[in-house]
Design a protein around this motif. Sequence first.
Motif, PDB file in Angstrom:
ATOM      1  N   GLY A  59      44.520  42.554  24.815  1.00 26.52           N
ATOM      2  CA  GLY A  59      43.979  43.587  24.362  1.00 26.52           C
ATOM      3  C   GLY A  59      44.711  44.817  24.808  1.00 26.52           C
ATOM      4  N   GLU A  60      44.119  46.073  24.288  1.00 25.23           N
ATOM      5  CA  GLU A  60      44.901  47.206  24.625  1.00 25.23           C
ATOM      6  C   GLU A  60      44.821  47.456  26.302  1.00 25.23           C
ATOM      7  N   PRO A  61      45.740  48.314  26.589  1.00 22.85           N
ATOM      8  CA  PRO A  61      45.869  48.532  27.916  1.00 22.85           C
ATOM      9  C   PRO A  61      44.739  49.277  28.387  1.00 22.85           C
ATOM     10  N   GLY A  62      43.938  49.209  29.511  1.00 22.03           N
ATOM     11  CA  GLY A  62      42.813  49.771  29.851  1.00 22.03           C
ATOM     12  C   GLY A  62      41.625  49.491  29.551  1.00 22.03           C
ATOM     13  N   CYS A  63      41.391  48.085  28.592  1.00 28.64           N
ATOM     14  CA  CYS A  63      40.348  47.751  28.263  1.00 28.64           C
ATOM     15  C   CYS A  63      39.449  46.739  29.177  1.00 28.64           C
ATOM     16  N   GLY A  64      40.291  46.487  30.284  1.00 26.53           N
ATOM     17  CA  GLY A  64      39.386  45.871  31.354  1.00 26.53           C
ATOM     18  C   GLY A  64      39.690  44.355  31.263  1.00 26.53           C
ATOM     19  N   LYS A  65      41.006  44.066  31.103  1.00 25.94           N
ATOM     20  CA  LYS A  65      41.322  42.561  31.249  1.00 25.94           C
ATOM     21  C   LYS A  65      41.484  42.066  32.505  1.00 25.94           C
ATOM     22  N   THR A  66      41.996  42.798  33.416  1.00 27.92           N
ATOM     23  CA  THR A  66      42.398  42.654  34.771  1.00 27.92           C
ATOM     24  C   THR A  66      41.198  42.324  35.423  1.00 27.92           C
ATOM     25  N   ARG A  67      40.123  43.443  35.226  1.00 28.16           N
ATOM     26  CA  ARG A  67      38.854  43.558  36.032  1.00 28.16           C
ATOM     27  C   ARG A  67      37.980  42.397  35.720  1.00 28.16           C
ATOM     28  N   LEU A  68      38.087  41.665  34.653  1.00 28.21           N
ATOM     29  CA  LEU A  68      37.124  40.569  34.286  1.00 28.21           C
ATOM     30  C   LEU A  68      37.221  39.471  35.513  1.00 28.21           C
ATOM     31  N   ALA A  69      38.125  38.996  35.859  1.00 23.89           N
ATOM     32  CA  ALA A  69      38.421  37.880  36.711  1.00 23.89           C
ATOM     33  C   ALA A  69      37.780  38.204  38.076  1.00 23.89           C
ATOM     34  N   GLU A  70      37.815  39.542  38.561  1.00 22.37           N
ATOM     35  CA  GLU A  70      37.226  39.854  39.677  1.00 22.37           C
ATOM     36  C   GLU A  70      35.733  39.938  39.409  1.00 22.37           C
ATOM     37  N   ALA A  71      35.259  40.470  38.540  1.00 20.82           N
ATOM     38  CA  ALA A  71      33.969  40.314  38.142  1.00 20.82           C
ATOM     39  C   ALA A  71      33.153  38.871  38.053  1.00 20.82           C
ATOM     40  N   VAL A  72      33.941  38.232  37.451  1.00 27.67           N
ATOM     41  CA  VAL A  72      33.513  36.708  37.302  1.00 27.67           C
ATOM     42  C   VAL A  72      33.418  36.412  38.808  1.00 27.67           C
ATOM     43  N   ALA A  73      34.324  36.343  39.513  1.00 29.68           N
ATOM     44  CA  ALA A  73      34.396  35.810  40.987  1.00 29.68           C
ATOM     45  C   ALA A  73      33.262  36.228  41.850  1.00 29.68           C
ATOM     46  N   LEU A  74      33.082  37.588  41.772  1.00 27.03           N
ATOM     47  CA  LEU A  74      31.947  38.091  42.587  1.00 27.03           C
ATOM     48  C   LEU A  74      30.443  37.465  42.123  1.00 27.03           C
ATOM     49  N   GLU A  75      30.334  37.435  40.730  1.00 28.80           N
ATOM     50  CA  GLU A  75      29.177  37.139  40.318  1.00 28.80           C
ATOM     51  C   GLU A  75      28.798  35.850  40.599  1.00 28.80           C
ATOM     52  N   LEU A  76      29.786  34.843  40.473  1.00 31.32           N
ATOM     53  CA  LEU A  76      29.678  33.659  40.861  1.00 31.32           C
ATOM     54  C   LEU A  76      29.752  33.270  42.349  1.00 31.32           C
ATOM     55  N   GLY A  77      30.000  34.200  43.218  1.00 33.84           N
ATOM     56  CA  GLY A  77      30.261  34.008  44.372  1.00 33.84           C
ATOM     57  C   GLY A  77      31.391  32.927  44.783  1.00 33.84           C
ATOM     58  N   LEU A  78      32.472  32.974  43.975  1.00 38.81           N
ATOM     59  CA  LEU A  78      33.575  32.265  44.385  1.00 38.81           C
ATOM     60  C   LEU A  78      34.671  33.021  45.001  1.00 38.81           C
ATOM     61  N   PRO A  79      35.589  32.175  45.604  1.00 36.52           N
ATOM     62  CA  PRO A  79      36.536  33.014  46.254  1.00 36.52           C
ATOM     63  C   PRO A  79      37.705  33.520  44.912  1.00 36.52           C
ATOM     64  N   TYR A  80      38.348  34.531  45.329  1.00 35.84           N
ATOM     65  CA  TYR A  80      39.328  34.975  44.084  1.00 35.84           C
ATOM     66  C   TYR A  80      40.720  35.141  44.527  1.00 35.84           C
ATOM     67  N   GLN A  81      41.577  34.888  43.908  1.00 36.03           N
ATOM     68  CA  GLN A  81      43.032  34.808  44.104  1.00 36.03           C
ATOM     69  C   GLN A  81      43.839  35.647  43.007  1.00 36.03           C
ATOM     70  N   PRO A  82      44.151  36.800  43.119  1.00 33.63           N
ATOM     71  CA  PRO A  82      44.697  37.436  42.317  1.00 33.63           C
ATOM     72  C   PRO A  82      46.376  37.144  42.487  1.00 33.63           C
ATOM     73  N   TRP A  83      47.037  37.035  41.308  1.00 37.58           N
ATOM     74  CA  TRP A  83      48.499  36.980  41.368  1.00 37.58           C
ATOM     75  C   TRP A  83      49.258  38.030  40.442  1.00 37.58           C
ATOM     76  N   TYR A  84      49.591  38.795  41.076  1.00 40.38           N
ATOM     77  CA  TYR A  84      50.334  40.005  40.075  1.00 40.38           C
ATOM     78  C   TYR A  84      51.660  39.431  39.996  1.00 40.38           C
ATOM     79  N   ILE A  85      51.828  39.628  38.766  1.00 40.09           N
ATOM     80  CA  ILE A  85      53.145  39.046  38.370  1.00 40.09           C
ATOM     81  C   ILE A  85      54.341  40.256  38.030  1.00 40.09           C
ATOM     82  N   LYS A  86      55.540  40.094  38.738  1.00 40.71           N
ATOM     83  CA  LYS A  86      56.684  41.113  38.409  1.00 40.71           C
ATOM     84  C   LYS A  86      57.777  40.650  37.799  1.00 40.71           C
ATOM     85  N   SER A  87      58.681  41.333  37.287  1.00 37.32           N
ATOM     86  CA  SER A  87      59.762  40.623  36.514  1.00 37.32           C
ATOM     87  C   SER A  87      60.561  39.788  37.205  1.00 37.32           C
TER      88      SER A  87
END
Lengths: 302, 387
Positions: A59-87
């Motif tokens: 999706g377009e930048p700034g449409c909330g792609k990254t934010r979804l995972a966090e929101a899901v983790a929080l709602e379901l009360g599950l642990p959250y592991q982000p992995w930010y990819i670099k080149s």
Amino acid sequence: MSNLKNLLKAHGKPFYTGNSISLEDSQGYKLSPYLPSPKLVDAVNLSIFLENRPLLLKGEPGCGKTRLAEAVALELGLPYQPWYIKSTTKAKDGLYTYDAVDRLYDVQLASMDKQSPQVKDLNNYIRKGPLGCAFENEKRTVVLIDEIDKADIDFPNDLLRELDEQKFKIEETGEEVEAKCPPIVFITSNDEKDLPDAFLRRCLFYYIEFPSDEQLKSIVNIHFPESPIDLVEAAVKRFTELRQKMQGKHDKKVSTSELLDWFAVLREFPQDEVLKQLQGQIPFPEILLKKWEDHQRYLSEK
Amino acid sequence: MKHEELPLLNIFKNLRQQHGLLLGVDEYMVVLRSLQAGLGVESRQELEELCCLVWAKSEQENHLIRQIFEKMWQILPTQSGNQVRGIPEPRTLPESNISLPEKPTVTKPLSDASSDEKPAPEPSQVDELAELESKPTIIPEPLQTVQAVRSSRQDRLQIRPHYSLLSEYFPVTKRQMKQSWRYLRRPVREGIPIELDVEATVAKIGHEGMLLTPVLIPRLTNRTDLVLLIDQEGSMVPFHDLSRQLVETAERGGRLRQTHVFYFHDYADDYLYRHPALLDAQPISEVMEEIGQRAVVLIVSDAGAARGNFDQERVEETKQWIEQLQQSVRYCAWLNPMPNEYWRDTTAGEIARLLPMFEMSRQGMNGAISVLRGRYVAWEKMYSWLI
């Protein structure tokens, strides 16, 4: 898909409803609220149901792609592991890293002191990456692989087996790590590079559409509760006008996240003053327009 | 409406065969599994959504699937005589869905994918779906190329199949292009030193008697700079889409450090253009300086083979700029979208003596890339008439 709920319940799996995060929660976790569309909620639940199919979000930048995972983790009360990819990120980094240099230092110290406390145990030098942690966790973990297209083109292919079979081998010790609970994997891509077909085949794909006016209004409302309705409507209207003008041009369009930043500033000023300003030239254009040409093009019009 | 009556298999086959989506039995099974579990059975929209999620991998493919659904539901009532009214019967009890034995549907795709014994879907349906593709919706231009290639290969294509099994008519598919580009690499250690050099570290410990600091080296990165020179307009018009795909795959699918694209018409005299419509001119000498010696150059042009005549002037002019080119870069190759049997006795045949020229096929492209990697390819031997 309404019956997904019953289905996931029957299988004893968590079910994501897409409820917005309450204000206390968002302050507690330093998270802002998130408002997914019903279709996106379906996509998330299907991914939870199928287990080994990660959900690829574009999706377009700034449409909330990254934010979804966090929101899901929080709602379901599950642990959250982000992995930010670099080149320079390699697929193995997400599973584990082996610190050979550290061990080498310890070996030297050990040979001097004649004590070898931890050197023998290789596990002391192996550090699990986000995916490795998720596999080890007893609880189902939400993993975010953010901006996968930034990495080398071999990167997604190197993760195929790990995502498919949900296990990997630590080469140094020969130990097999198997996922105790299949993680819920979200992958975001900005489409800078094409992903390999073999990898795509294994993903569920969802394109996050730009929200409609109504959705934009509710998004602004949940981020800034108790904002005056007139102001929200006027701001969203001005914003969509600007966006429509940008349509068809190849430049970057204004995004939801920019709207929120913009609104955060607008609401600090007296309402009548802002409403008046919204009629004329865009107030605080530096938040919305990021190129000099855009400034010239969209500011001179009114 | 029952599951077995759903045109799911037809849609799936259509996506695979007519549109070349890379879908396997697995993907079909996922949809069936979800259906059995009671997902996507409420309405057509839900089924459509489910298929989009599992089968589509891009915005365009999403759109394509929706379109095919639309078309299928238009055909359906007339074909089966059922009154479908666009929405299959709602299934209210999810329990009954789970227990429903769906063996026939499950085994169908398996036997289908492994053998051709199953009869193809009814012709009328196939025709209508084939029609879908011919409409200029998502992939408009390839047809021009198809016609161009087909008319030149008429003798070969005597038995034309009822419908084509491949989605892309191009001599090289997008996927194959990407695969070929990946071979074009010149790994160089570059950037910040982050990788441990084990050998050097061990040597250093031996030298100093103990480990003070490890030896680090930069990671390997690809340092290939590719320059694509593309012939536009005139006889190249039917191949515009093909060259566009070549550019796209090199830029997005390859692992090249830099990709420059320049355009010209017939041959480059003094200028190359940055824009496909031959705008944004840049003097050729300036371009050569900018790209540097180590860049590799790939020229895409029919070299007059499409017209099929001999043009002495074009040969002379081409010779001049090829020589200029060869002086400033070490490796260059030529890709010709026309099949090589059409080069003979044309301008292309003469130009093919100047530098390695390959036809645009998988082997040809791999050959060209080998040349760009500095390997020797006995390209002259491929065309006996050249010697």
